[in-house]
Design an enzyme around this catalytic site. Structure first.
Site, mmCIF file in Angstrom:
data_model
loop_
_atom_site.group_PDB
_atom_site.id
_atom_site.type_symbol
_atom_site.label_atom_id
_atom_site.label_comp_id
_atom_site.label_asym_id
_atom_site.label_seq_id
_atom_site.Cartn_x
_atom_site.Cartn_y
_atom_site.Cartn_z
ATOM 1 N N ASP A 22 27.828 31.027 29.526
ATOM 2 C CA ASP A 22 26.433 31.312 29.185
ATOM 3 C C ASP A 22 25.812 30.044 28.629
ATOM 4 O O ASP A 22 26.447 28.983 28.644
ATOM 5 C CB ASP A 22 26.375 32.469 28.164
ATOM 6 C CG ASP A 22 25.141 33.344 28.352
ATOM 7 O OD1 ASP A 22 24.030 32.774 28.437
ATOM 8 O OD2 ASP A 22 25.286 34.582 28.414
ATOM 9 N N LYS A 57 47.293 38.813 24.639
ATOM 10 C CA LYS A 57 46.016 38.442 25.234
ATOM 11 C C LYS A 57 45.151 39.682 25.428
ATOM 12 O O LYS A 57 45.552 40.632 26.113
ATOM 13 C CB LYS A 57 46.239 37.749 26.578
ATOM 14 C CG LYS A 57 44.944 37.264 27.213
ATOM 15 C CD LYS A 57 45.220 36.379 28.404
ATOM 16 C CE LYS A 57 45.288 37.128 29.696
ATOM 17 N NZ LYS A 57 43.998 37.581 30.214
ATOM 18 N N ASP A 94 40.606 36.570 25.596
ATOM 19 C CA ASP A 94 40.328 35.981 26.916
ATOM 20 C C ASP A 94 39.113 36.656 27.532
ATOM 21 O O ASP A 94 39.243 37.461 28.454
ATOM 22 C CB ASP A 94 41.571 36.145 27.807
ATOM 23 C CG ASP A 94 41.403 35.460 29.148
ATOM 24 O OD1 ASP A 94 40.555 34.546 29.246
ATOM 25 O OD2 ASP A 94 42.116 35.829 30.091
ATOM 26 N N LYS A 98 36.505 34.827 28.684
ATOM 27 C CA LYS A 98 35.973 33.868 29.672
ATOM 28 C C LYS A 98 34.455 33.742 29.588
ATOM 29 O O LYS A 98 33.724 34.067 30.534
ATOM 30 C CB LYS A 98 36.410 34.288 31.080
ATOM 31 C CG LYS A 98 37.928 34.288 31.261
ATOM 32 C CD LYS A 98 38.307 34.516 32.715
ATOM 33 C CE LYS A 98 39.794 34.418 32.963
ATOM 34 N NZ LYS A 98 40.603 35.487 32.381
ATOM 35 N N ARG A 107 51.374 41.954 34.590
ATOM 36 C CA ARG A 107 52.040 43.020 35.356
ATOM 37 C C ARG A 107 53.556 42.901 35.440
ATOM 38 O O ARG A 107 54.240 43.934 35.358
ATOM 39 C CB ARG A 107 51.394 43.126 36.747
ATOM 40 C CG ARG A 107 50.031 43.802 36.659
ATOM 41 C CD ARG A 107 49.186 43.563 37.877
ATOM 42 N NE ARG A 107 48.705 42.180 37.940
ATOM 43 C CZ ARG A 107 47.845 41.738 38.846
ATOM 44 N NH1 ARG A 107 47.365 42.557 39.750
ATOM 45 N NH2 ARG A 107 47.439 40.478 38.823
ATOM 46 N N THR A 150 43.357 31.595 39.029
ATOM 47 C CA THR A 150 44.535 31.502 39.908
ATOM 48 C C THR A 150 44.471 32.487 41.083
ATOM 49 O O THR A 150 45.315 32.428 41.964
ATOM 50 C CB THR A 150 45.839 31.735 39.121
ATOM 51 O OG1 THR A 150 45.658 32.881 38.307
ATOM 52 C CG2 THR A 150 46.204 30.563 38.272
HETATM 53 O O1 C5P Z 1 50.568 38.585 35.346
HETATM 54 P P1 C5P Z 1 49.277 39.172 35.812
HETATM 55 O O2 C5P Z 1 48.866 38.718 37.206
HETATM 56 O O3 C5P Z 1 49.158 40.647 35.634
HETATM 57 O O4 C5P Z 1 48.222 38.490 34.802
HETATM 58 C C1 C5P Z 1 46.876 38.692 34.981
HETATM 59 C C2 C5P Z 1 46.203 38.148 33.770
HETATM 60 O O5 C5P Z 1 46.038 36.720 33.877
HETATM 61 C C3 C5P Z 1 44.838 38.743 33.630
HETATM 62 O O6 C5P Z 1 44.682 39.105 32.264
HETATM 63 C C4 C5P Z 1 43.899 37.624 34.011
HETATM 64 O O7 C5P Z 1 42.709 37.680 33.272
HETATM 65 C C5 C5P Z 1 44.704 36.394 33.619
HETATM 66 N N1 C5P Z 1 44.230 35.150 34.230
HETATM 67 C C6 C5P Z 1 44.408 34.814 35.545
HETATM 68 N N2 C5P Z 1 43.936 33.623 36.044
HETATM 69 C C7 C5P Z 1 43.314 32.781 35.234
HETATM 70 C C8 C5P Z 1 43.145 33.106 33.881
HETATM 71 C C9 C5P Z 1 43.628 34.301 33.416
HETATM 72 O O8 C5P Z 1 44.967 35.567 36.304
HETATM 73 N N3 C5P Z 1 42.919 31.610 35.702
#
Ligand code: C5P
Length: 248
Positions: free
Chosen positions: A70, A37, A65, A67, A215, A121
């Protein structure tokens, strides 16, 4: 959808700066995850050429990704550019609504799976109220379901939502609608800035097709081992799902 192995279902978030670091991680994890991603941090720091660099190093699918949010003409142009970069997935905020259906159709015919971002999230009910969302939708689940329906009517290939919401979305759309779940943590992991987290087992059991993990793999002392532990949890969920009695 063709049968995906546990590892194919792991989308690794390359939230790093610069092509060299992205290509290094893609090479390291190429046999341990199924999709890379590329998000805002990497794309803005390294530019569009990072997409082919990651594909060459990692040999896996690419999830762009960025997002998009627009007007329809701009989104259509951005999705055309994503198709030119041969992205397999791209994200658009669901709020764009049905005016994006032509753009979604064009992207689908160019091979890009357009995914609707429902509710990030990291957002809590209070964040939703603070941003002006009607209090009727302050529960993220209600807003996710509303936006998933909108995404389906717009012609998106699926949505991004948390592992808990995946269950309700999957019940509403049992087939042919992708569910991608970020905010994944094994029980031993730190939650970081995510508010609505789930384990790989929970997300897949609840109907997610893919999980996004950043992470917990990137910051692990051994990223390959961390990805393998996540794949095992996915495998366990898939096994339990296949043993669940089918409805009559
Ligand atoms: O696992 P970690 O928390 O590091 O993942 C973060 C990734 O998940 C980021 O790249 C973030 O853009 C993505 N993400 C998110 N919530 C969303 C969509 C994508 O955290 N609804």
């Amino acid at each position: 959808m063709a049968e995906l192995t546990p590892k194919d279902r792991i989308i690794f978030a390359l939230d790093v700066q610069g092509t060299d670091e992205a290509a290094r991680l893609a090479g390291l994890l190429k046999d341990s995850v199924g999709v890379f991603k590329i998000g805002l941090e990497l794309f803005v720091s390294a530019g569009p050429q990072v997409v082919s660099a990651v594909r060459d190093a990692g040999g896996a699918k690419i999830f762009l990704d960025l997002k998009f949010h627009d007007i329809p003409a701009t989104i259509a142009g951005a999705l055309r550019s994503a198709a030119a970069l041969k992205a397999d997935f791209a994200t658009v905020h669901c709020e764009g609504g049905r005016s994006l259906s032509e753009a979604a159709k064009e992207a689908a015919s160019a091979g890009v799976n357009v995914l609707g971002v429902t509710v990030l999230t990291s957002l809590t009910p209070q964040d939703l109220i603070d941003s002006g969302i009607d209090p009727e939708y302050k529960n993220p689940l209600d807003l996710v379901l509303h936006r998933a329906l909108l995404a389906r009517m717009t012609g998106f290939a699926g949505v991004v939502c948390s592992g808990f919401e995946a269950k309700a979305v999957r019940e509403k759309f049992p087939d042919d609608f992708l569910i991608i779940t970020p905010g994944i943590r094994l029980e031993s992991d730190s939650q970081d800035d995510q508010a609505r987290v789930s384990t790989p087992y929970e997300a897949i059991s609840n109907g997610a097709d893919y999980i996004v993990v950043g992470r917990p793999i990137r910051n692990a002392p051994d990223p390959v081992k961390a990805a393998q532990a996540i794949a095992s949890d996915v495998e366990r969920a898939l096994k339990d799902l296949s043993n669940r009695p089918k409805p009559l």
